[in-house]
Design an enzyme around this catalytic site. Structure first.
Site, short mmCIF file in Angstrom:
data_model
loop_
_atom_site.label_atom_id
_atom_site.label_comp_id
_atom_site.label_asym_id
_atom_site.label_seq_id
_atom_site.Cartn_x
_atom_site.Cartn_y
_atom_site.Cartn_z
N GLN A 128 -2.86 -7.53 -35.66
CA GLN A 128 -1.55 -7.66 -36.29
C GLN A 128 -0.64 -6.67 -35.34
OE1 GLN A 128 -3.82 -7.43 -38.97
NE2 GLN A 128 -3.46 -9.43 -39.55
N ASN A 159 1.51 -11.27 -37.48
CA ASN A 159 0.18 -11.57 -37.16
C ASN A 159 0.12 -12.19 -35.70
OD1 ASN A 159 -1.23 -11.21 -39.67
ND2 ASN A 159 -0.71 -13.32 -40.10
N CYS A 205 0.19 -5.73 -45.27
CA CYS A 205 -1.07 -5.76 -44.86
C CYS A 205 -1.91 -4.37 -45.50
CB CYS A 205 -0.98 -5.81 -43.21
SG CYS A 205 -2.58 -5.51 -42.49
N GLY A 206 -2.92 -4.21 -45.84
CA GLY A 206 -3.48 -3.23 -46.47
C GLY A 206 -4.30 -2.07 -45.57
N ASN A 207 -4.69 -2.65 -44.70
CA ASN A 207 -5.60 -2.14 -43.70
C ASN A 207 -4.38 -1.33 -42.94
OD1 ASN A 207 -8.45 -2.23 -44.10
ND2 ASN A 207 -8.24 -4.47 -43.22
N ASN A 266 1.27 -10.45 -50.42
CA ASN A 266 1.38 -11.59 -49.60
C ASN A 266 0.57 -12.53 -50.71
OD1 ASN A 266 -1.11 -10.35 -49.11
ND2 ASN A 266 -1.00 -10.26 -47.07
N HIS A 309 -2.64 -14.95 -51.67
CA HIS A 309 -4.22 -15.02 -51.60
C HIS A 309 -4.72 -16.24 -52.43
CE1 HIS A 309 -5.09 -11.73 -48.88
NE2 HIS A 309 -3.99 -11.41 -49.49
N GLU A 352 -7.77 -15.16 -42.61
CA GLU A 352 -6.59 -14.50 -42.84
C GLU A 352 -5.41 -15.47 -42.20
OE1 GLU A 352 -4.41 -10.34 -42.14
OE2 GLU A 352 -6.40 -10.49 -41.61
N ARG A 353 -4.45 -15.65 -43.08
CA ARG A 353 -3.27 -16.59 -42.87
C ARG A 353 -2.72 -15.92 -41.30
NH1 ARG A 353 2.43 -16.11 -46.15
NH2 ARG A 353 1.71 -13.98 -45.68
N CYS A 366 -9.64 -7.49 -44.59
CA CYS A 366 -8.47 -7.64 -45.01
C CYS A 366 -8.17 -6.78 -45.96
CB CYS A 366 -8.37 -9.20 -45.29
SG CYS A 366 -6.75 -9.77 -45.88
N THR A 382 -5.60 -6.45 -48.19
CA THR A 382 -5.03 -7.24 -49.11
C THR A 382 -5.71 -8.20 -49.94
OG1 THR A 382 -3.67 -8.66 -47.53
CG2 THR A 382 -2.58 -6.83 -48.45
N GLY A 383 -6.89 -8.56 -48.88
CA GLY A 383 -7.66 -9.79 -49.41
C GLY A 383 -8.73 -8.99 -50.48
#
Length: 269
Positions: free
Chosen positions: A47, A65, A74-76, A149, A151, A200-201, A209, A211-212
């Site tokens: 990203q 992305n 994006c959590g990370n 986002n 999932h 990831e999209r 990921c 958020t995943g």
């Protein structure tokens, strides 16, 4: 125009971060972002993160992305930006407001609450998102959630048996998901432990990921499969996901700087 960047990663999910909080960054196009993301001819990243000024938060964060498309959360990257910023901060994203509290090489991000209504995912038509009457080959009866986002989450008995590299892109681009979708395949190990792989999209298979992990833990908690605090282990490492009494999702894990550099924008279109 020469632009400086900071390369960072969270559990191997890597980013190039451009700091435009003083408002002097040009707007990059999708083709330029794709060229910069190229791991052989560009910087290479999952990203591109662009920081900017905000009227409602300490600063704003926009996320692109590797395919050039913009995404909501994006959590990370939120944790990485928190470590880079070096202080507690509110961050405006297109997916909503998030809060981050950094440490030396760790950070905790308050990601808000999950949304489960079909139109919030969004889906192309109305459906119960708790257990969807759908299947793609061996992956069946998933749940869906939006954590900033979109999932979709599948629980399986054996994570290693799932060919996510082929099923991931098929599910991501299914017409049911008008904005495409992130695909999570998870194995519950215990009340406080989950193993996870993510397609990831717009980025494909990823080492991690954030958020995943949030989405998967939230769906599992909603279904009574895990406790309020759970360790989610991805190929790149482990995140701790915590649910508060109001339904808020908190994600804690490492983030670190890799190197700093600069590029000439004209060299990338």
């Amino acid at each position: 125009m020469r632009i400086s960047f900071v390369k960072m990663h969270g559990l191997g999910n890597d980013f190039a971060i451009l700091d435009g909080r003083d408002g002097d960054l040009p707007l990059l196009g999708e083709a330029q972002i794709r060229a910069l993301a190229d791991r052989n001819r560009g910087i290479g990243f999952d990203q591109l993160i662009v920081l900017g000024p905000s009227e409602t938060a300490d600063f704003a964060m926009r996320i692109h992305n590797a395919d050039g498309g913009e995404v909501e959360a994006c959590g990370n990257a939120t944790r990485a930006v928190g470590v880079l910023h070096g202080a507690e901060a509110s961050i405006e994203t297109t997916g909503g407001m998030v809060q981050v509290r950094p440490g030396t090489s760790m950070a905790e991000a308050a990601m808000g609450a999950g949304r489960f209504e079909w139109q919030d995912i969004p889906l192309a038509y109305a459906m119960d998102t708790r257990e969807m009457p759908l299947g793609w080959d061996m992956l069946e009866r998933p749940s869906a959630v939006n954590v900033g986002n979109p999932h979709i989450v599948f629980f399986v008995d054996d994570l290693r048996a799932v060919p996510l590299e082929t099923l991931g892109p098929e599910i991501e681009t299914d017409p049911l998901f008008p904005q495409r979708i992130n695909v999570n395949v998870a194995q519950i190990l215990s009340r406080d432990s989950i193993r996870l792989r993510v397609w990831e999209r717009g980025a494909g298979l990823t080492l991690a990921c954030g958020t995943g992990a949030c989405a998967t833990a939230t769906v599992a908690y909603r279904q009574g499969l895990v406790d309020s605090v759970v360790q989610v282990t991805l190929p790149g490492g482990t995140l701790t996901i915590r649910h508060d009494d109001e339904g808020g999702i908190h994600m804690a894990g490492p983030a670190s700087e890799t190197y700093r550099g600069s590029f000439e924008l004209d060299d990338f279109g």
